[in-house]
Design an enzyme around this catalytic site. Structure first.
Site, PDB file in Angstrom:
ATOM      1  N   HIS A 197      -8.029  -4.824  -0.964  1.00 61.22           N
ATOM      2  CA  HIS A 197      -6.756  -4.178  -0.608  1.00 61.22           C
ATOM      3  C   HIS A 197      -5.945  -4.990   0.404  1.00 61.22           C
ATOM      4  O   HIS A 197      -4.793  -4.677   0.691  1.00 61.22           O
ATOM      5  CB  HIS A 197      -7.043  -2.779  -0.040  1.00 61.22           C
ATOM      6  CG  HIS A 197      -5.866  -1.855  -0.069  1.00 61.22           C
ATOM      7  ND1 HIS A 197      -5.284  -1.420  -1.248  1.00 61.22           N
ATOM      8  CD2 HIS A 197      -5.138  -1.283   0.933  1.00 61.22           C
ATOM      9  CE1 HIS A 197      -4.254  -0.616  -0.965  1.00 61.22           C
ATOM     10  NE2 HIS A 197      -4.156  -0.526   0.353  1.00 61.22           N
TER      11      HIS A 197
ATOM     12  N   SER B  11       0.825  -1.207   0.000  1.00 60.60           N
ATOM     13  CA  SER B  11       0.000   0.000   0.000  1.00 60.60           C
ATOM     14  C   SER B  11       0.864   1.265   0.000  1.00 60.60           C
ATOM     15  O   SER B  11       1.655   1.449  -0.930  1.00 60.60           O
ATOM     16  CB  SER B  11      -0.956  -0.072   1.197  1.00 60.60           C
ATOM     17  OG  SER B  11      -1.953   0.897   1.113  1.00 60.60           O
TER      18      SER B  11
ATOM     19  N   ASP C 248     -10.845  -3.349  -4.881  1.00 58.46           N
ATOM     20  CA  ASP C 248     -10.082  -2.648  -3.846  1.00 58.46           C
ATOM     21  C   ASP C 248     -10.719  -1.274  -3.616  1.00 58.46           C
ATOM     22  O   ASP C 248     -10.795  -0.469  -4.535  1.00 58.46           O
ATOM     23  CB  ASP C 248      -8.630  -2.530  -4.353  1.00 58.46           C
ATOM     24  CG  ASP C 248      -7.698  -1.910  -3.328  1.00 58.46           C
ATOM     25  OD1 ASP C 248      -8.171  -1.106  -2.507  1.00 58.46           O
ATOM     26  OD2 ASP C 248      -6.497  -2.221  -3.376  1.00 58.46           O
TER      27      ASP C 248
HETATM   28  C1  MLT Z   1      -1.545   6.188  -0.238  1.00 61.40           C
HETATM   29  O1  MLT Z   1      -1.946   7.244   0.209  1.00 61.40           O
HETATM   30  O2  MLT Z   1      -0.360   5.907  -0.313  1.00 61.40           O
HETATM   31  C2  MLT Z   1      -2.574   5.227  -0.698  1.00 61.40           C
HETATM   32  O3  MLT Z   1      -3.820   5.788  -0.628  1.00 61.40           O
HETATM   33  C3  MLT Z   1      -2.533   3.938   0.022  1.00 61.40           C
HETATM   34  C4  MLT Z   1      -2.776   4.096   1.482  1.00 61.40           C
HETATM   35  O4  MLT Z   1      -3.909   4.274   1.895  1.00 61.40           O
HETATM   36  O5  MLT Z   1      -1.836   4.034   2.232  1.00 61.40           O
END
Ligand code: MLT
Length: 197
Positions: A181, A101, A151
């Protein structure tokens, strides 16, 4: 930066573990062990905080990156990795970026900015909603990536977008689709197989 290290066997890879939002330097240690229990594992904690939750760079809102912060944090993280590699007598050529992520997203940035340093990465559920003008040559870059069909954070459009960004620059990518996700046992198993091929 905060980090944790578990030294492995010399000829084995050095997995740099980059957590998702709200994680820390320990979050992916078990994933690292599952990927290769003889590897050197280095878990790093992102330096920015969003409502108390660690991240690797700020975002303006869900899915909108603070690009200035991302640029600065990528430089900082790269320099930190270089220092750790040197201090621990490791070889940069053995480094594999493993991100989930938000950690996968800064991993994408490292691949784009430092193609000579990072040529192998496991990206679990990345996104990169940023216009990139540079046509960096990624023909030496090998990636295993997973994306979720449903996701709620990374849409299918965003999953394709990040894959196209990397492929357009010549990266070789093995893609796996999962449900959402969440990081699952199965995708870690697939990544392990890819890493050990
Ligand atoms: C981010 O902000 O990097 C993406 O939205 C993934 C997350 O939620 O960390």
């Amino acid at each position: 930066m905060e980090y944790t290290i578990k030294k492995g066997i010399e000829e084995e890879p050095v997995l740099i573990l980059l957590h998702g939002t709200g994680g820390n330097e320990n979050s992916l240690m078990d994933v690292g062990k599952a990927l290769n229990d003889q590897a050197t594992l280095i878990g790093i904690r992102g330096k920015t905080l969003e409502n108390g939750y660690p991240r690797f760079f700020n975002r303006l809102e869900e899915g909108i990156f603070d690009e200035e912060d991302l640029e600065a944090r990528a430089i900082e993280l790269h320099e930190f990795i270089l220092t750790l590699v040197k201090e621990n007598q490791l070889d940069l050529a053995d480094v594999v970026l493993v991100g989930y992520s938000n950690g996968a997203n800064i991993g994408v940035r490292l691949l784009l900015d430092y193609p000579e340093s990072y040529q192998k990465a496991v990206l679990f559920h990345p996104m990169y909603p940023v216009v990139v003008d540079d046509k960096t040559d990624l023909s030496q870059t090998h990636i295993f990536a997973t994306m979720g069909e449903q996701d709620p954070i990374v849409t299918v459009f965003e999953s394709y977008r990040v894959m196209e960004l990397l492929k357009d620059r010549g990266a070789e990518i093995i893609e796996e689709w999962t449900k959402n996700h969440q990081l699952t046992f199965l995708e870690v198993e697939r990544a392990k197989k890819w890493l050990n091929e």
